[in-house]
Every structure is written in structure tokens, then in C-alpha cells.
Design a protein around this motif. Structure first.
Motif, short mmCIF file in Angstrom:
data_model
loop_
_atom_site.label_atom_id
_atom_site.label_comp_id
_atom_site.label_asym_id
_atom_site.label_seq_id
_atom_site.Cartn_x
_atom_site.Cartn_y
_atom_site.Cartn_z
N GLY A 218 -10.10 6.69 -11.47
CA GLY A 218 -10.03 8.03 -10.91
C GLY A 218 -10.72 9.06 -11.76
O GLY A 218 -11.34 8.77 -12.79
N ARG B 35 -6.95 12.36 -9.58
CA ARG B 35 -7.12 11.84 -8.22
C ARG B 35 -7.72 10.44 -8.34
O ARG B 35 -8.79 10.26 -8.92
CB ARG B 35 -8.07 12.72 -7.40
CG ARG B 35 -7.63 14.16 -7.26
CD ARG B 35 -6.39 14.28 -6.36
NE ARG B 35 -6.03 15.67 -6.15
CZ ARG B 35 -5.24 16.38 -6.96
NH1 ARG B 35 -4.76 15.80 -8.05
NH2 ARG B 35 -4.94 17.63 -6.70
N GLY B 36 -7.02 9.45 -7.79
CA GLY B 36 -7.56 8.11 -7.92
C GLY B 36 -6.61 7.05 -7.40
O GLY B 36 -5.76 7.31 -6.54
N GLN B 37 -6.74 5.85 -7.95
CA GLN B 37 -5.95 4.71 -7.51
C GLN B 37 -5.31 4.01 -8.71
O GLN B 37 -5.91 3.94 -9.79
CB GLN B 37 -6.80 3.68 -6.75
CG GLN B 37 -7.47 4.21 -5.48
CD GLN B 37 -8.78 4.87 -5.77
OE1 GLN B 37 -9.52 4.44 -6.64
NE2 GLN B 37 -9.08 5.94 -5.02
N GLU C 116 -2.42 5.11 -3.84
CA GLU C 116 -3.32 6.26 -3.81
C GLU C 116 -2.57 7.40 -4.49
O GLU C 116 -1.53 7.83 -4.00
CB GLU C 116 -3.70 6.63 -2.38
CG GLU C 116 -4.50 5.55 -1.66
CD GLU C 116 -5.89 5.37 -2.27
OE1 GLU C 116 -6.41 6.34 -2.87
OE2 GLU C 116 -6.44 4.26 -2.14
N ALA C 117 -3.10 7.85 -5.61
CA ALA C 117 -2.33 8.74 -6.47
C ALA C 117 -2.96 10.13 -6.56
O ALA C 117 -4.18 10.26 -6.67
CB ALA C 117 -2.20 8.13 -7.87
N GLU C 118 -2.10 11.12 -6.54
CA GLU C 118 -2.46 12.50 -6.83
C GLU C 118 -1.40 13.04 -7.78
O GLU C 118 -0.22 13.11 -7.41
CB GLU C 118 -2.53 13.35 -5.57
CG GLU C 118 -3.64 12.96 -4.61
CD GLU C 118 -3.77 13.93 -3.45
OE1 GLU C 118 -3.05 14.97 -3.47
OE2 GLU C 118 -4.57 13.67 -2.54
N SER D 53 2.60 10.62 -5.47
CA SER D 53 2.32 12.01 -5.79
C SER D 53 3.34 12.48 -6.81
O SER D 53 4.52 12.11 -6.74
CB SER D 53 2.37 12.89 -4.54
OG SER D 53 3.65 12.82 -3.93
N THR E 47 0.88 -1.16 0.00
CA THR E 47 0.00 0.00 0.00
C THR E 47 0.92 1.20 0.00
O THR E 47 1.88 1.27 0.77
CB THR E 47 -0.92 0.02 1.23
OG1 THR E 47 -0.12 -0.02 2.42
CG2 THR E 47 -1.88 -1.14 1.21
N ARG F 211 -1.78 -1.35 -4.07
CA ARG F 211 -2.54 -0.17 -4.47
C ARG F 211 -1.73 1.09 -4.19
O ARG F 211 -1.10 1.23 -3.14
CB ARG F 211 -3.84 -0.13 -3.68
CG ARG F 211 -4.71 1.11 -3.85
CD ARG F 211 -5.83 1.12 -2.84
NE ARG F 211 -6.71 -0.01 -3.02
CZ ARG F 211 -7.89 0.06 -3.66
NH1 ARG F 211 -8.30 1.21 -4.14
NH2 ARG F 211 -8.64 -1.01 -3.79
N THR G 238 1.47 5.63 -1.37
CA THR G 238 0.97 6.88 -1.94
C THR G 238 1.92 7.32 -3.03
O THR G 238 3.14 7.17 -2.93
CB THR G 238 0.88 7.98 -0.86
OG1 THR G 238 2.18 8.22 -0.32
CG2 THR G 238 -0.07 7.58 0.25
#
Length: 835
Positions: free
Chosen positions: A585, A571-573, A554-556, A511, A507, A552, A509
Motif C-alpha cells: 500500500g 491505503r492498501g491490502q 482491503e484496509a484504510e 478500517s 475477503t 485479503r 474490509t
């Protein structure tokens, strides 16, 4: 007169042996063949034989051509183009004495079964006799075997031992043997140049294509069945191994008591003697330094047991270089031990790297490794120091990473546990690991794409690894990754086929300022065939990076691109499962908004399944950035307006990474508001049929329909177009190869009626409702030479068929988007009724 007599006697002495060979060579050679038959007591087939004096002077040579000798199990023991028996010159006038054997251009096959029976146990078999010339065996008893030397030239040796589970192929370029072969005890002196094509043992391949020279003095005792080396010297490259001791055959295999030592050569020479599965690409490294090796091998070697090995290898003041990189290791100090130690389950073989220190590009390192019980290894590993990333390609071998740079710093890195647990994610809870790895200015070339890892830190916590601010960049990508993952070690230890289904669970993030999706997908690379294993296996697809990921992000992302498409504020996965990547997203793009749900499947060829919702998108940009969906019927050059759409896209790629349009499939419901069609060929076709020149630019307030693209064809259900120039209903299909098939009904108003009045009278003019006229046309054929016909029944029949197509597309969209989609009302009953 005296001189003439002397000359005559001299000529007689010189020519007499040749005359005797000419007169009696055949019988002598026949006696040799018969003696071989009686001696070997097996089937011998000889195509031709003769006796020669000059070929082996000062010996006679009984030359046998096309020789085949059967083994005791019926297999072919020996096949040779040439086998020569060396005879003393006295054999011309007295008892025939065989003193040597020469075998050239042949194949020798030695087999041992599980019970210890060999195919060279020739005693007890009755000779079939000479196949070249029939005759009795009179005179065979007059042949004496007193061979003291033998020679092999270009002989292939095939050795298979089911007791020891050994399969070998060796090519003997040249070998000489000398000794009193007929004695019960004698010394055998050997010199040989040979090439070991392979030795397979216990599922591993050794000495693949290595060349050796061999010198030995061996005491052979047939009574005891033993061999004593005093010594046996084997040279490969700069390495010379000297072996002394005993080897004794037993019913189950061998008993060994050997001492092996060397003070010459380099570490690379030793690595090349080990199985590639142990050394990987390290066997390709070039080394210089002082080598010392001493080893004792004692005990039984059978199918189920191996002798114990105790020894020590030291390599000091060393240097390591690799042909795959321009950086090497210096000041290498290596001490490795082999030991047979007692444990709770009995004795086990261990291997330990007690000390491995040195510097890579000035960066010091200190490694320790212990493998306890090579049958079921327990691994203990520790590392401190720094490692230039430029060394990774050389350590990893041929693979996706072809180049790297930067530095990897290790601090208190440890790993401990059984190897069987490290390769199985379900058992990784039994393995302990700790330490910190920090990357500085990392740069990797992965599948020909450059990946930058300028900074980041990884902490090992048993089966978990924590990643903090791992920055990565490519030519168009800039992003930062943080997160937590498990099963890193099983993934690193996965074989080329990922036979244990290892996957990195994570898991994280993600960015970034910008991400190029195509660049990231390219890191996975094309599917590859598996490299040959130790024992050749069936070719299978190699594992790829995407087969090893399960997690997964979590993307920005501030901005993104994919080929010609680009957008911002995603914004999404990003959801990874083995062999596929799903993107879900919201993003802004093409002056509107998109909701994406797309999955890329990585198999022999890649495939993308996408569900796309577009809202208030610029229609021209949508078609342009989407590559017009691979078709040339309706393109970005023809269209303006605000687009809303629901699209199901199945996009396939060939093995070169190009779109496979034969497998392209699109289902779409589109509506365009306040739009304009410009220079649209389809409407221009209608203008030609209607003698109208007003269709080059057509404005409309609402254009909506469903479409399907399949098998390189765009299918258009019946749709109503209300525009500034014309109102019409059409359906049809248009191939990517510009084959047309359109069905058109024109509802003509007063302005259009005035133009129709000048139309070709051969086309049928029918009255319509509300005082209007309806024109029914079919347009068929290639774009360059289509044919326009008036055919009301054909048009209305296609409108009926297209209603089924429209419903099928709508139902598929409703099902996948899980909501009803209404773009426009059904086609009027008048359109589908047939008068």
C-alpha cells in the motif's frame, strides 16, 4: 525341680522350630525351588534363597532373591527382587505345603500376539533348573502346591495384547488374592490399590495416571475358560462403578456380557475415565450434583470389533467449575444416552446428549448433541442461549487464549454433517450450518496480549460465515472488520499440527483510526512444540494462527505504528496466506510518502522481506524511526535533508523476537537533497588525516550512493561527495563492531590546498587533473586506534572492486523494483586508472 523341667520343655518347644530351620532350612528351600521349576516348566533364575520363620510367622517363608522367570516366548515374564513362598509349619517335619505367594518390587510382563498366543503359556517347556545351586530334583515330588492366597507389593504390570490392540502400564501398590487356586472352579477374592499409568487402545489414551481401588469376587471356571464378576467394584475419586456379568476369552479376544452401574461420584469423575482427545480440558472441570449411570456391554471384543454399549448417564442439580476460570455453570441438567442401533449398514454405536441445560453466570443455555456411529461419526448439534466468554479458556484447554470475558449469544445455531467432512475443507460443501452468534464486550488475552471485541455479529451459512462490524481493539489499536469467510469449521476442528492444512479463506474490509502492527503480529505468538499425543510421537512445531489464514483485507487506516515507525493515511491490502502476511500500500510518513510491499514469514523464527520506496522523506526521521537499520555508522544524529530511496530489507528475528543482526541484509539506493552531515565520525576521520577542522558540519546539495548491509557490516561503493568543505571520493566498509576500512581520494581546491600545505610531509602528495592535487588515503583498524596511510594503488584497486559491488546492488534493485534506478553517474575513469 518340676518348674525347671517345665521350663526346659517350654524352651525346647520354642527353640525346636528355629533349630530345625537352622539345620534343614537349606534343603527345604531347595525343594521349593526345584518344585517351582518342575511346576512352571520354564527357565527360572534365582540369585539366592533361604528359609525364614520370623519373617512370616506363623508360616515359614522360602525367600527367593533376584528372581527372573522366562515366558513361553523367551521374554522375561517376571523379574522380582523378592519372591516368597509361604509354607505351613508342618513342612518342617513332613510334607512341604506351599499355601501362599508374595511378590515384591518386581515387574510382570504379559504379552498376547495376534494369534492369541501368550508368553505365560508355560506348559511343555523343560526346566533349566536351579541356577543358584546345582543339584538333582530329588524331593521335588514331596512339595504340595495348595496356595490359597497371593500378594503383590510394588509390582509394575506391563500388558500388551495385539488381538485387542491394547498397551497398558499399571503399577500395583498393593494387591491380595485369595482362593483355591489349584481347583478347576473356585471363587477368587481380590483387593487392590493400583495406579494406571496409561492404557492405549486403538490410538487413544485412557486413564492417564489415574489411581483406583478394586474389590471383587470372581467365579473362575478353568474348564469353560470364563470369569463371572459378582460383583467387581472399582473406585476412583468419589466414583464407584459396580460391574456384574461374564467375560470369556476366545481365540480372537473376549466375549463380554456386563452390566455397569453407579449412583455415586460426580460428572468430573466420569470425564476423567474418557480419552483426553474426547474430553479436552473438560476433564479438568470440578463438578457437584447427582449422578446416575447404568450401562450394558455385550458382544465380542476383538481387534476389529467392539461390544455394543447401551446405557444412560444423568447428572442433575449440577454445578461445574474450572480451575482456569472464576465463573461456573449452575443448575446443570444433563441426560446422555449410549445406544447400539440398527442402520442401513448394520448396527452402529451412538452417543447422544439429549439434554444439556443450565446457566453460566446467570445466562441460560440449551445444547443438544448427537454422534451417530462412533467409527464414522455423523454430528448433529444445536445451541441456543448465552455463554460467558470467561468459560472459553477452560473449554479450549491450554493454548494461546489464557483469559476471556464478555458474553457470546447463540441464536438458532445448528451444525449437521459427518465429522470427516467437517475437518476437510474440500468436503465442507456436504455440511450444513446456520444461526447467529453475537459478541458483547468480548475481551481475550491471546499470547499475553489483550484483545477487545466490544461488538460484532457472525452469521453461519453452511460453509460460510458473514462478519458484520466486528470491532476490535488492543492497547494501541482501534479498528472494525467486516467480510465473509469460508472453512471456519475445519479451522476450528484443526488438530494441533493442522495435519489437513485447514485455512480460513476470506475477503474483508478493515478500517481503523490507528493500528499497531507489532501488536497484531504478537497475537500469533511464538512457535510451540506439539503437546504429547495419546501415544508418544515425534515433537513437531505447533500450528499458529497465521498458519490458518488465507485471504485479503482491503484496509484504510488513519494512523499506524510499528515499533518506532509511525505514519498516517494508509491505503492498501493485507494479504494472508498460510504462514505469512503481506502488506502492500501507500502511506504518508516521516514528512514524505512511502510505497510498501513487505511480507512477514511466520516459521520457527519470524522473518520480514520488504520492498520500500521513499519519496521526499525527512532523512533524519527516516533513520531514527528505522532504528538506523541496526548500525551505528551513519545515524539520525548525523544527517539532515530530503531523502529519496529504494530499499530491499531482509529482517530476521531470533526465537525471543529480537532482531538477529547476524542475518540482517539491506540493499539500498539513497539520495539526499539539500542535506547536511553533522559530527559524522567518518568525515571527522578524514579531517584528522587532513589536519582540517572544517568537517564537523558539511552542507551538500546532492549526496547519492548505493549501500549494502550484510553480516553486521555496511559496505559503501565508491561515491563522490561534493560539499561546502571538501570534495572527495570514498569507498569502504564499517562493521557494527566499529572496525574501519576506508579508501579515500581527496580533490583539493585552493582552500584545501592551503591546509594540505601544513600536512604531514610523510603522506604522499600527488598532482591531479586541472591543476588540482589528489590525496589517496587508507584508513584501517578499530575506531579507537585506526591507522591512516597514503596508498594510491590500494585506493584505486578498491574503487575498481566497489564498481562491481555498486553494479550488483543496482541490478538487484532494478530486478526487484522492476524499473531501472539511476542515482548518480559512474565513477570517473581517472578514479579507477592506475598510474
Amino acid at each position: 525341680m518340676r518348674f525347671a523341667k517345665f521350663l526346659g520343655i517350654l524352651l525346647l518347644l520354642v527353640l525346636l522350630p528355629f533349630a530345625v530351620v537352622e539345620l534343614f532350612g537349606g534343603p527345604i528351600a531347595r525343594q521349593v525351588v526345584q518344585a517351582l521349576n518342575r511346576r512352571l516348566q520354564t527357565e527360572i533364575v534365582i540369585e539366592h534363597y533361604d528359609l525364614s520363620l520370623l519373617r512370616a510367622f506363623p508360616y515359614l517363608a522360602a525367600d527367593l532373591r533376584g528372581v527372573t522367570v522366562a515366558g513361553s516366548d523367551g521374554s522375561r515374564l517376571l523379574e522380582a527382587d523378592h519372591l516368597s513362598c509361604m509354607l505351613n509349619l508342618g513342612s518342617l517335619f513332613g510334607k512341604i505345603r506351599i499355601s501362599g505367594i508374595l511378590v515384591e518390587d518386581g515387574k510382570l510382563q504379559l504379552f498376547t500376539d495376534r494369534d492369541g498366543n501368550t508368553n505365560y503359556q508355560l506348559a511343555g517347556y523343560t526346566s533349566v533348573g536351579d541356577r543358584a545351586e546345582e543339584g538333582g530334583d530329588a524331593g521335588a515330588e514331596g512339595v504340595e502346591f495348595a496356595a490359597e492366597r497371593a500378594r503383590l507389593n510394588n509390582v509394575v504390570l506391563i500388558y500388551q495384547d495385539a488381538q485387542l490392540n491394547v498397551d497398558a502400564l499399571v503399577t500395583v501398590d498393593r494387591a491380595t488374592f485369595s482362593g483355591d487356586f489349584g481347583a478347576a472352579k473356585y471363587l477368587l477374592e481380590t483387593e487392590a490399590n493400583l495406579r494406571v499409568d496409561y492404557i492405549d487402545q486403538g490410538g487413544y489414551r485412557y486413564l492417564d495416571g489415574k489411581e483406583f481401588t478394586l474389590e471383587s469376587v470372581t467365579a473362575i471356571d478353568h474348564a469353560l475358560g470364563g470369569y463371572e464378576f459378582s460383583p467387581l467394584r472399582i473406585t476412583s475419586g468419589d466414583l464407584t462403578l459396580e460391574t456384574t456379568g461374564f467375560v470369556t476369552p476366545t481365540e480372537d479376544g473376549l466375549t463380554t456380557a456386563l452390566n455397569i452401574s453407579s449412583t455415586s461420584g460426580n460428572l468430573a469423575d466420569v470425564l476423567q475415565l474418557l480419552p483426553p482427545s474426547y474430553t479436552g480440558s473438560l476433564a479438568d472441570w470440578e463438578t457437584r450434583g447427582r449422578l446416575s449411570l447404568s450401562t450394558a456391554v455385550n458382544g465380542a471384543w476383538t481387534r476389529s470389533t467392539y461390544p455394543r454399549i447401551d446405557g444412560k448417564l444423568e447428572f442433575t442439580d449440577g454445578r461445574l467449575d474450572s480451575p482456569r476460570m472464576n465463573v461456573g455453570a449452575r443448575n446443570i441438567d444433563l441426560a446422555a444416552t449410549f445406544a447400539y442401533v440398527n442402520g442401513p449398514r448394520g448396527g452402529v454405536q451412538t452417543l447422544a446428549v439429549e439434554r444439556l441445560t443450565g446457566t453460566f453466570s446467570g445466562e441460560p443455555f440449551d445444547l443438544k448433541l448427537r454422534l451417530e456411529d462412533l467409527e464414522d461419526p455423523r454430528i448433529t448439534f444445536a445451541a441456543d442461549g448465552s455463554l460467558p466468554l470467561a468459560t472459553l479458556p477452560a473449554m479450549l484447554g491450554e493454548g494461546a487464549v489464557s483469559r476471556s470475558d464478555g458474553v457470546m449469544h447463540f441464536r438458532d445455531v445448528t451444525l449437521s454433517g459427518y465429522y470427516r467432512d467437517m475437518v476437510d475443507a474440500r468436503r465442507m460443501g456436504r455440511v450444513s450450518s446456520a444461526g447467529t452468534i453475537r459478541l458483547v464486550d468480548g475481551e481475550f488475552t491471546v499470547n499475553d496480549k489483550v484483545l477487545f471485541l466490544p461488538s460484532g455479529e457472525l452469521k453461519l451459512l453452511d460453509n460460510a460465515v458473514e462478519v458484520t462490524d466486528l470491532a476490535f481493539a488492543m492497547e494501541e489499536t482501534r479498528a472494525v472488520l467486516s467480510g465473509r469467510a469460508t472453512n471456519l469449521i475445519p479451522v476450528l476442528f484443526a488438530d494441533s499440527l493442522n495435519s489437513r492444512d485447514a485455512a480460513l479463506e476470506f475477503t474483508a474490509t478493515l478500517s481503523g483510526t490507528v493500528i499497531d502492527v507489532g501488536e497484531l503480529l504478537a497475537l500469533s505468538g511464538p512457535a510451540e512444540e506439539a503437546a504429547p499425543t495419546a501415544i508418544p510421537a515425534e515433537t513437531t512445531r505447533r500450528v499458529r494462527l497465521t498458519d490458518l489464514l488465507d485471504g485479503r483485507f482491503e484496509a484504510e487506516v488513519e494512523a499506524w505504528t510499528w515499533d518506532e515507525m509511525h505514519g498516517e493515511n494508509f491505503r492498501g491490502q493485507l494479504i494472508c496466506t498460510p504462514g505469512q502476511l503481506t502488506l502492500r500500500g501507500l502511506t504518508e510518513a516521516m514528512a514524505g510518502a512511502f510505497r510498501l510491499d513487505a511480507t512477514t514469514y511466520f516459521r520457527e523464527t519470524n522473518r520480514v522481506d520488504a520492498r520500500i520506496t521513499a519519496s521526499k522523506v525527512d532523512a533524519e526521521e527516516f533513520f531514527y524511526q528505522s532504528g538506523n537499520f541496526g548500525q551505528e555508522v551513519l545515524t539520525a544524529d548525523h544527517l539532515k535533508g530530503e531523502l529519496n530511496a529504494r530499499i530491499l530489507l531482509e529482517l530476521a528475528f531470533d526465537d525471543r523476537g529480537e532482531i538477529d543482526y547476524d542475518r540482517l541484509h539491506v540493499l539500498a539506493g539513497l539520495e539526499i537533497l539539500d542535506g547536511e552531515l553533522r559530527d559524522f565520525p567518518m568525515l571527522e576521520n578524514f579531517a584528522f588525516a587532513l589536519k582540517s577542522g572544517d568537517l564537523e558540519r558539511v552542507r551538500f546539495t546532492h549526496l547519492a550512493n548505493y549501500f549494502e548491509i550484510s553480516k553486521r557490516t555496511i559496505y559503501i561503493p565508491a561515491m563522490l561527495i561534493r560539499s561546502s568543505a571538501i570534495n572527495l571520493t570514498l569507498s569502504g566498509r564499517h562493521t557494527f563492531d566499529q572496525e574501519l576500512e576506508y579508501y579515500v581520494k581527496v580533490n583539493a581546491g585552493q582552500v584545501i590546498a592551503n591546509k594540505i600545505s601544513r600536512h604531514d610531509r610523510a603522506l604522499e602528495v600527488l598532482p591531479a587533473l586541472n591543476g588540482l592535487f589528489n590525496l589517496y588515503y587508507t584508513i584501517r583498524g578499530p575506531l579507537e586506534s585506526y591507522v591512516v596511510d597514503s596508498d594510491k594503488r590500494a585506493v584505486k584497486a578498491d574503487f575498481i572492486r566497489s564498481e562491481a559491488l555498486r553494479n550488483r546492488i543496482k541490478q538487484a534493485l532494478d530486478l526487484r523494483f522492476q524499473q531501472p534506478i539511476e542515482l548518480l553517474p559512474p565513477v570517473d575513469d581517472e578514479d579507477i586508472a592506475i598510474d
